[in-house]
Design a protein around this motif. Structure first.
Motif, mmCIF file in Angstrom:
data_model
loop_
_atom_site.group_PDB
_atom_site.id
_atom_site.type_symbol
_atom_site.label_atom_id
_atom_site.label_comp_id
_atom_site.label_asym_id
_atom_site.label_seq_id
_atom_site.Cartn_x
_atom_site.Cartn_y
_atom_site.Cartn_z
ATOM 1 N N ASN A 11 7.975 4.576 -1.601
ATOM 2 C CA ASN A 11 5.903 3.744 -0.844
ATOM 3 C C ASN A 11 6.057 4.760 0.325
ATOM 4 O O ASN A 11 6.550 5.233 1.169
ATOM 5 C CB ASN A 11 6.423 2.352 -0.176
ATOM 6 C CG ASN A 11 7.277 1.525 -1.548
ATOM 7 O OD1 ASN A 11 6.673 1.760 -2.247
ATOM 8 N ND2 ASN A 11 8.639 0.752 -0.874
ATOM 9 N N HIS A 13 3.211 4.840 3.735
ATOM 10 C CA HIS A 13 3.160 4.163 4.936
ATOM 11 C C HIS A 13 2.289 4.919 5.738
ATOM 12 O O HIS A 13 2.255 6.359 5.792
ATOM 13 C CB HIS A 13 4.383 3.174 5.546
ATOM 14 C CG HIS A 13 5.113 3.400 5.027
ATOM 15 N ND1 HIS A 13 5.449 1.748 4.480
ATOM 16 C CD2 HIS A 13 6.711 3.307 4.430
ATOM 17 C CE1 HIS A 13 6.550 1.776 3.991
ATOM 18 N NE2 HIS A 13 7.391 2.357 3.348
ATOM 19 N N HIS A 21 3.847 -1.719 6.626
ATOM 20 C CA HIS A 21 2.708 -1.709 6.179
ATOM 21 C C HIS A 21 2.290 -0.827 4.680
ATOM 22 O O HIS A 21 3.152 0.076 5.202
ATOM 23 C CB HIS A 21 1.875 -1.677 6.959
ATOM 24 C CG HIS A 21 0.146 -1.466 6.490
ATOM 25 N ND1 HIS A 21 -0.298 -2.531 5.686
ATOM 26 C CD2 HIS A 21 -0.958 -0.820 6.003
ATOM 27 C CE1 HIS A 21 -1.877 -2.831 5.496
ATOM 28 N NE2 HIS A 21 -1.307 -1.411 5.410
ATOM 29 N N THR A 22 2.822 -1.304 4.021
ATOM 30 C CA THR A 22 2.606 -0.300 2.671
ATOM 31 C C THR A 22 1.181 0.110 2.301
ATOM 32 O O THR A 22 0.741 -0.865 1.565
ATOM 33 C CB THR A 22 3.813 -0.728 1.269
ATOM 34 O OG1 THR A 22 5.605 -0.731 1.948
ATOM 35 C CG2 THR A 22 3.979 0.603 0.620
ATOM 36 N N ILE A 23 1.334 1.539 1.558
ATOM 37 C CA ILE A 23 -0.755 1.558 1.131
ATOM 38 C C ILE A 23 -0.684 2.144 -0.020
ATOM 39 O O ILE A 23 -1.532 2.491 -0.790
ATOM 40 C CB ILE A 23 -2.037 2.561 1.843
ATOM 41 C CG1 ILE A 23 -0.719 3.672 2.005
ATOM 42 C CG2 ILE A 23 -1.635 2.187 2.881
ATOM 43 C CD1 ILE A 23 -1.680 4.880 3.332
ATOM 44 N N GLY A 24 0.521 2.168 -0.834
ATOM 45 C CA GLY A 24 1.050 3.082 -2.044
ATOM 46 C C GLY A 24 2.311 3.279 -2.223
ATOM 47 O O GLY A 24 3.594 3.565 -1.574
ATOM 48 N N ASP A 37 -7.241 7.129 -0.696
ATOM 49 C CA ASP A 37 -7.979 5.964 -0.530
ATOM 50 C C ASP A 37 -8.393 4.816 1.074
ATOM 51 O O ASP A 37 -7.005 4.844 1.553
ATOM 52 C CB ASP A 37 -7.336 5.767 -0.895
ATOM 53 C CG ASP A 37 -7.447 3.551 -1.299
ATOM 54 O OD1 ASP A 37 -8.706 2.952 -1.496
ATOM 55 O OD2 ASP A 37 -6.813 3.607 -3.192
ATOM 56 N N SER A 39 -9.455 2.108 0.834
ATOM 57 C CA SER A 39 -9.884 0.845 0.666
ATOM 58 C C SER A 39 -8.693 0.048 1.311
ATOM 59 O O SER A 39 -9.289 -1.444 1.519
ATOM 60 C CB SER A 39 -9.545 1.011 -0.535
ATOM 61 O OG SER A 39 -8.721 0.645 -1.010
ATOM 62 N N ASP A 40 -7.576 0.024 1.784
ATOM 63 C CA ASP A 40 -7.021 -0.574 2.960
ATOM 64 C C ASP A 40 -7.478 -0.827 4.072
ATOM 65 O O ASP A 40 -7.723 0.821 4.340
ATOM 66 C CB ASP A 40 -5.349 -0.267 3.048
ATOM 67 C CG ASP A 40 -4.583 -0.624 3.788
ATOM 68 O OD1 ASP A 40 -4.103 -1.707 3.523
ATOM 69 O OD2 ASP A 40 -4.461 -0.377 4.516
ATOM 70 N N PRO A 41 -7.723 -1.849 4.529
ATOM 71 C CA PRO A 41 -8.287 -1.667 6.222
ATOM 72 C C PRO A 41 -7.346 -1.240 7.354
ATOM 73 O O PRO A 41 -8.325 -0.814 8.143
ATOM 74 C CB PRO A 41 -8.316 -3.522 6.361
ATOM 75 C CG PRO A 41 -7.515 -4.202 4.786
ATOM 76 C CD PRO A 41 -7.363 -3.105 4.105
ATOM 77 N N ILE A 42 -6.436 -1.171 7.164
ATOM 78 C CA ILE A 42 -5.080 -1.040 7.842
ATOM 79 C C ILE A 42 -5.805 1.112 8.026
ATOM 80 O O ILE A 42 -6.512 2.134 8.594
ATOM 81 C CB ILE A 42 -3.955 -0.377 8.051
ATOM 82 C CG1 ILE A 42 -3.898 -2.277 8.263
ATOM 83 C CG2 ILE A 42 -3.263 0.192 9.097
ATOM 84 C CD1 ILE A 42 -3.789 -2.552 9.011
ATOM 85 N N MET A 43 -5.750 1.267 6.955
ATOM 86 C CA MET A 43 -5.790 2.799 6.262
ATOM 87 C C MET A 43 -7.272 3.208 6.533
ATOM 88 O O MET A 43 -7.639 4.612 7.553
ATOM 89 C CB MET A 43 -5.691 3.751 5.503
ATOM 90 C CG MET A 43 -3.769 3.489 5.318
ATOM 91 S SD MET A 43 -3.125 4.985 6.124
ATOM 92 C CE MET A 43 -3.913 6.363 4.804
#
Length: 98
Positions: A11, A13, A21-24, A37, A39-43
Protein backbone atom coordinates in the motif's frame (compact mmCIF):
# COMPACT_ATOMS: atom_id res chain seq x y z
CA UNK A 1 6.16 16.37 -2.18
CA UNK A 2 9.03 13.95 -2.52
CA UNK A 3 8.58 11.24 0.11
CA UNK A 4 6.28 8.25 -0.19
CA UNK A 5 5.62 5.33 2.10
CA UNK A 6 5.07 1.83 0.76
CA UNK A 7 4.07 -0.52 3.54
CA UNK A 8 4.74 -4.25 3.81
CA UNK A 9 1.53 -5.05 1.93
CA UNK A 10 2.39 -2.78 -1.00
CA UNK A 11 0.00 0.00 0.00
CA UNK A 12 1.25 3.45 -0.95
CA UNK A 13 0.74 6.33 1.48
CA UNK A 14 1.43 10.04 0.81
CA UNK A 15 4.34 9.98 3.27
CA UNK A 16 5.55 8.21 6.39
CA UNK A 17 2.91 9.86 8.60
CA UNK A 18 -0.16 9.12 6.46
CA UNK A 19 -0.59 5.41 7.29
CA UNK A 20 -4.35 5.91 7.61
CA UNK A 21 -4.66 7.07 3.98
CA UNK A 22 -3.83 4.74 1.09
CA UNK A 23 -3.56 6.04 -2.47
CA UNK A 24 -2.93 2.73 -4.22
CA UNK A 25 -1.08 -0.57 -4.10
CA UNK A 26 2.07 -1.43 -6.04
CA UNK A 27 0.86 -5.01 -6.48
CA UNK A 28 -2.07 -3.69 -8.51
CA UNK A 29 -0.57 -0.65 -10.25
CA UNK A 30 2.94 0.66 -10.93
CA UNK A 31 4.24 3.13 -8.35
CA UNK A 32 4.95 5.68 -11.09
CA UNK A 33 1.24 5.76 -11.96
CA UNK A 34 0.10 5.89 -8.34
CA UNK A 35 2.50 8.69 -7.39
CA UNK A 36 1.61 10.96 -10.31
CA UNK A 37 -2.15 10.41 -10.07
CA UNK A 38 -3.78 13.45 -8.47
CA UNK A 39 -7.36 12.19 -8.66
CA UNK A 40 -7.13 11.57 -4.91
CA UNK A 41 -8.00 14.89 -3.20
CA UNK A 42 -5.29 14.49 -0.55
CA UNK A 43 -2.60 13.86 -3.17
CA UNK A 44 -3.86 16.72 -5.33
CA UNK A 45 -3.67 19.09 -2.36
CA UNK A 46 -0.26 17.86 -1.20
CA UNK A 47 1.20 18.26 -4.69
CA UNK A 48 -0.38 21.67 -5.29
CA UNK A 49 2.00 24.63 -5.45
CA UNK A 50 1.29 26.62 -3.45
CA UNK A 51 -0.80 24.46 -1.16
CA UNK A 52 -4.14 25.97 -0.23
CA UNK A 53 -4.03 25.92 3.55
CA UNK A 54 -5.90 28.05 6.02
CA UNK A 55 -5.47 29.65 9.39
CA UNK A 56 -2.06 30.72 10.58
CA UNK A 57 -0.32 28.51 8.00
CA UNK A 58 -2.01 30.23 5.09
CA UNK A 59 -0.94 33.64 6.39
CA UNK A 60 2.57 32.66 7.48
CA UNK A 61 5.50 34.70 6.18
CA UNK A 62 7.61 31.53 6.20
CA UNK A 63 5.20 29.25 4.36
CA UNK A 64 7.64 28.83 1.48
CA UNK A 65 10.05 27.10 3.88
CA UNK A 66 7.81 24.38 5.34
CA UNK A 67 5.05 24.35 2.66
CA UNK A 68 2.55 23.73 5.43
CA UNK A 69 4.35 20.63 6.70
CA UNK A 70 2.88 17.17 6.14
CA UNK A 71 -0.71 18.25 6.87
CA UNK A 72 -1.38 15.06 8.81
CA UNK A 73 -1.54 16.82 12.20
CA UNK A 74 -4.19 19.20 10.90
CA UNK A 75 -6.16 16.31 9.42
CA UNK A 76 -5.98 14.20 12.56
CA UNK A 77 -6.89 16.99 14.99
CA UNK A 78 -9.51 18.88 12.95
CA UNK A 79 -10.60 16.49 10.20
CA UNK A 80 -9.42 19.07 7.66
CA UNK A 81 -5.97 18.47 6.17
CA UNK A 82 -5.84 22.06 4.96
CA UNK A 83 -6.47 23.66 8.36
CA UNK A 84 -3.59 25.31 10.22
CA UNK A 85 -0.95 22.97 11.61
CA UNK A 86 -1.59 22.68 15.36
CA UNK A 87 2.03 21.60 15.85
CA UNK A 88 3.58 24.81 14.55
CA UNK A 89 5.77 26.23 17.29
CA UNK A 90 6.14 29.73 15.84
CA UNK A 91 4.35 32.61 17.53
CA UNK A 92 1.99 34.94 15.67
CA UNK A 93 4.72 37.59 15.77
CA UNK A 94 7.27 35.20 14.26
CA UNK A 95 5.01 34.34 11.34
CA UNK A 96 4.14 37.97 10.70
CA UNK A 97 0.59 38.18 12.05
CA UNK A 98 1.32 40.97 14.55
Amino acid sequence: MNVANIDNLGNVHPDTMWWHHTIGNVRERPFSEIWTDVSDPIMAGLKAKPRKVGGRCGACAHFDICDGNTRVRAQQTTGDPWAEDPGCYLTDEEIGLK
